[in-house]
Every structure is written in C-alpha cells, then in structure tokens.
Design an enzyme around this catalytic site. Sequence first.
Site, PDB file in Angstrom:
ATOM      1  N   LYS A 107      27.979 -35.331  -2.702  1.00  0.00           N
ATOM      2  CA  LYS A 107      28.435 -36.589  -2.111  1.00  0.00           C
ATOM      3  C   LYS A 107      27.131 -37.111  -1.599  1.00  0.00           C
ATOM      4  O   LYS A 107      26.762 -38.373  -1.360  1.00  0.00           O
ATOM      5  CB  LYS A 107      29.377 -36.416  -1.011  1.00  0.00           C
ATOM      6  CG  LYS A 107      28.948 -35.582   0.317  1.00  0.00           C
ATOM      7  CD  LYS A 107      28.284 -36.324   1.604  1.00  0.00           C
ATOM      8  CE  LYS A 107      28.094 -35.335   2.257  1.00  0.00           C
ATOM      9  NZ  LYS A 107      27.077 -35.691   3.510  1.00  0.00           N
ATOM     10  N   ARG A 166      13.965 -22.568  17.455  1.00  0.00           N
ATOM     11  CA  ARG A 166      12.780 -22.095  17.344  1.00  0.00           C
ATOM     12  C   ARG A 166      11.782 -22.490  18.530  1.00  0.00           C
ATOM     13  O   ARG A 166      10.937 -21.792  18.831  1.00  0.00           O
ATOM     14  CB  ARG A 166      12.187 -22.269  16.094  1.00  0.00           C
ATOM     15  CG  ARG A 166      12.868 -21.232  14.978  1.00  0.00           C
ATOM     16  CD  ARG A 166      12.295 -21.678  13.590  1.00  0.00           C
ATOM     17  NE  ARG A 166      12.450 -23.008  13.231  1.00  0.00           N
ATOM     18  CZ  ARG A 166      12.107 -23.514  12.114  1.00  0.00           C
ATOM     19  NH1 ARG A 166      11.161 -22.698  11.356  1.00  0.00           N
ATOM     20  NH2 ARG A 166      12.037 -24.731  11.722  1.00  0.00           N
ATOM     21  N   ALA A 182      27.422 -36.283  13.428  1.00  0.00           N
ATOM     22  CA  ALA A 182      27.159 -35.474  14.901  1.00  0.00           C
ATOM     23  C   ALA A 182      27.283 -36.311  16.258  1.00  0.00           C
ATOM     24  O   ALA A 182      27.888 -35.419  16.851  1.00  0.00           O
ATOM     25  CB  ALA A 182      25.608 -35.153  14.813  1.00  0.00           C
ATOM     26  N   LYS A 192      24.767 -29.059   3.810  1.00  0.00           N
ATOM     27  CA  LYS A 192      25.279 -29.504   2.632  1.00  0.00           C
ATOM     28  C   LYS A 192      24.150 -29.783   1.613  1.00  0.00           C
ATOM     29  O   LYS A 192      23.359 -30.397   1.684  1.00  0.00           O
ATOM     30  CB  LYS A 192      26.060 -30.740   2.680  1.00  0.00           C
ATOM     31  CG  LYS A 192      27.133 -30.736   4.086  1.00  0.00           C
ATOM     32  CD  LYS A 192      27.712 -32.125   4.452  1.00  0.00           C
ATOM     33  CE  LYS A 192      28.804 -32.027   5.405  1.00  0.00           C
ATOM     34  NZ  LYS A 192      29.364 -33.318   5.853  1.00  0.00           N
ATOM     35  N   THR A 232      30.125 -41.053   3.855  1.00  0.00           N
ATOM     36  CA  THR A 232      28.689 -41.054   3.855  1.00  0.00           C
ATOM     37  C   THR A 232      28.051 -42.380   2.993  1.00  0.00           C
ATOM     38  O   THR A 232      26.973 -42.823   3.257  1.00  0.00           O
ATOM     39  CB  THR A 232      28.181 -39.602   3.125  1.00  0.00           C
ATOM     40  OG1 THR A 232      28.770 -38.716   3.848  1.00  0.00           O
ATOM     41  CG2 THR A 232      26.657 -39.500   3.061  1.00  0.00           C
ATOM     42  N   SER A 289      24.514 -42.174   7.963  1.00  0.00           N
ATOM     43  CA  SER A 289      24.165 -41.238   6.967  1.00  0.00           C
ATOM     44  C   SER A 289      22.684 -41.490   6.584  1.00  0.00           C
ATOM     45  O   SER A 289      22.359 -42.545   6.220  1.00  0.00           O
ATOM     46  CB  SER A 289      25.182 -41.522   5.831  1.00  0.00           C
ATOM     47  OG  SER A 289      24.510 -40.728   4.496  1.00  0.00           O
ATOM     48  N   TRP A 301      23.200 -31.846  14.594  1.00  0.00           N
ATOM     49  CA  TRP A 301      24.251 -31.232  14.298  1.00  0.00           C
ATOM     50  C   TRP A 301      24.543 -29.796  14.926  1.00  0.00           C
ATOM     51  O   TRP A 301      25.853 -29.703  15.446  1.00  0.00           O
ATOM     52  CB  TRP A 301      24.110 -30.872  12.624  1.00  0.00           C
ATOM     53  CG  TRP A 301      25.332 -30.494  11.953  1.00  0.00           C
ATOM     54  CD1 TRP A 301      25.545 -29.855  10.950  1.00  0.00           C
ATOM     55  CD2 TRP A 301      26.870 -31.050  12.384  1.00  0.00           C
ATOM     56  NE1 TRP A 301      26.769 -29.724  10.483  1.00  0.00           N
ATOM     57  CE2 TRP A 301      27.609 -30.611  11.170  1.00  0.00           C
ATOM     58  CE3 TRP A 301      27.284 -32.208  13.093  1.00  0.00           C
ATOM     59  CZ2 TRP A 301      29.096 -30.907  11.341  1.00  0.00           C
ATOM     60  CZ3 TRP A 301      28.773 -32.416  13.130  1.00  0.00           C
ATOM     61  CH2 TRP A 301      29.435 -31.911  12.080  1.00  0.00           C
TER      62      TRP A 301
END
Length: 329
Positions: A191, A35, A140, A108, A248, A254, A15
């Site tokens: 969701k 990172r 994504a 989310k 989704t 998903s 994402w």
Amino acid sequence: MRRGAAVSVLGGGAWGTALALAAERAGCRVTLCMRNAEQADAINATGENTAYLPGVALPAAIKISADMRDIGAGDLVIAAVPAQSLRGVISNIASHVKLHAPIVVAAKGIEQTSGHFLSDVINEILPQNPAALLSGPSFATDVARGLPTAVTLAAKDDRLAQQIAGVLASPTFRLYHTDDLRGAEIGGAAKNVLAIAAGITAGRGLGASASAALIARGFAELTRFGLAYGARPETLMGLSGLGDLILTCNSSQSRNFSLGLNLGRGMSVSEAMDGKLAEGVYTASVLVKMAKAKGVDMPIAMSVDAVLSGHLTIGDAIDALLARPSKAE
C-alpha cells in the site's frame, strides 16, 4: 502473557511514541527505548516528544531510556523502527532481548537488499523469539491522542496473536488478530507504493474519478501479489490490506502520499522526500522484482518504481498506463 505485561517499545519517533502511549493506556508497564540520549533527556525534561509528537503529553509511568539494556525488561518488544533499518537495529539489541519474548514489528515494508519480509528478518536474528506484526489504518497522531483506531495483530500462531492483541487493546485501540502473518505484511508493504501513485494523481490534479480508479486497480494489484505469495483473500480485504490502502491513499498525513503529491507538483524525488522517511520509496523496487519473479502484473507499482528510479517521467508513466489495452475486470 497477560494484561499489565511489561512492554519495551524500540524507536523514539512518532510511531514508537504513539505505541508506547497506546500500550500504557492498555495497562502495560512501558519502557520507550531510543538511541539518542539527548532526545531521551529532552522527553524526560518536558514530558513530551517535541521532535515528533509536539503537544502530546507522555505520562510519567512511561520510562524513557537511551540504554538499550532496558529492552530486556519487556515481556513483549515492539519494534517501531524503519523497515530498512530493522535488521541492523535488531542485531544490535539482540543480546538484551528476553528469551522467547515476542517481537512485534510495527514497520511496513520489504527488506530491499534481500527481498525478505520483516518477520523473516526477525526469525533470522532471533529464532527463539516469535515474530508478530502490527498493521492497519493508523496515523501516529491519532493513536497518540487516543482517537478510535482499529488495527491487525498478526502472528503465525493465532493463539499468540490473540494474546498480544489482548495485552495491547484499550477502549480506543482495537486489535483484530490473525495467523495470516504474510498477508498482513504484504498489505502494509504494497500500500505504501500505491499511495505514492495516489499522491502523484492528486498532485497532477487528475481528479477524484482518477483517484478512485487508481485505488481500485491498485488494490487489484495488491491482491494478485498477495495471493501469489500465500496471503489469504480475507486478510487483504481487511484492515491491514484494503483498510490501510484507503487511509494512506487519501491523506497528506501519509508520508508516501505526500511524497507522491510533491512529485506530481513537479518536485524531484530528493526534493519531494525533504529528508523524511517514505517507506514506499525503498519498497517499490523490491516489490516489482518479486512480482516479476511470480509473473504478477503490477503496472501501477511498476510505474511508481520507474518514476522513482528516473526511468520514466510522470507524464510518460501516466500515458503508458492510459495506453494499456482494455480488458475484462
């Protein structure tokens, strides 16, 4: 903030990489921060994020960095990190963020330990940096490949939301703006839990009729919860609510739906997760707790939470939902 602004994207997953690409297409000067230094080196060497988005080329204009000080270059920061990691990650990079630069949350969920919405987490750590949220029906891979996508950019200040939307918009990445930040957050968080239920329904082979009924009744639950926590109906009916729920609950892309699909096929929770992040697993318990605090009836979400926690089998959860007394819609 104007077109061509400097944008720092935090998070080297699918994402974060997709949003870095979207921002670059919008004419922004983009730094993608992560990172893992080895991952950053690999992306710089190959020109793609082979671990998360293989086959999608990243233009040389996107700076790839494992030095969190580079976050400070951004007039705008997009935080594309998991919801439950947000507090720790933002705390660690807080000293590098430019004063007053908006922080756009691209996760989310609801923080499980505190019951706080993600914008509130940002406000606690960086009170001088306005929090915003990017949410809506978007995978994504679609965004990364430049396929047409429409999402919501939410901030308490509608003027700011409009400005950020203008900065990130491109011909294939359309952003609508709203000042109903809470409504957008609730749609995205709830969701994910309902998508697990949709996946279970598919995994059990219960049919398209059952799936449609679950999505419709799930949206009723989402709406009741949203209204109880101050969301506006039109936000819940929009991209960040109903739009994201429909996407989704109908695709194995998903992770939450896929998790439910595996559960419905008989896997344990750990087997179904298979080491992949499904935000709904962590949101379910806090969502149900918050619903109970406001007296909101959410039988589907409660069933998902009970299955995930091991308090109900899937068969018993389905039987309990079907045994609920009939009532007016």
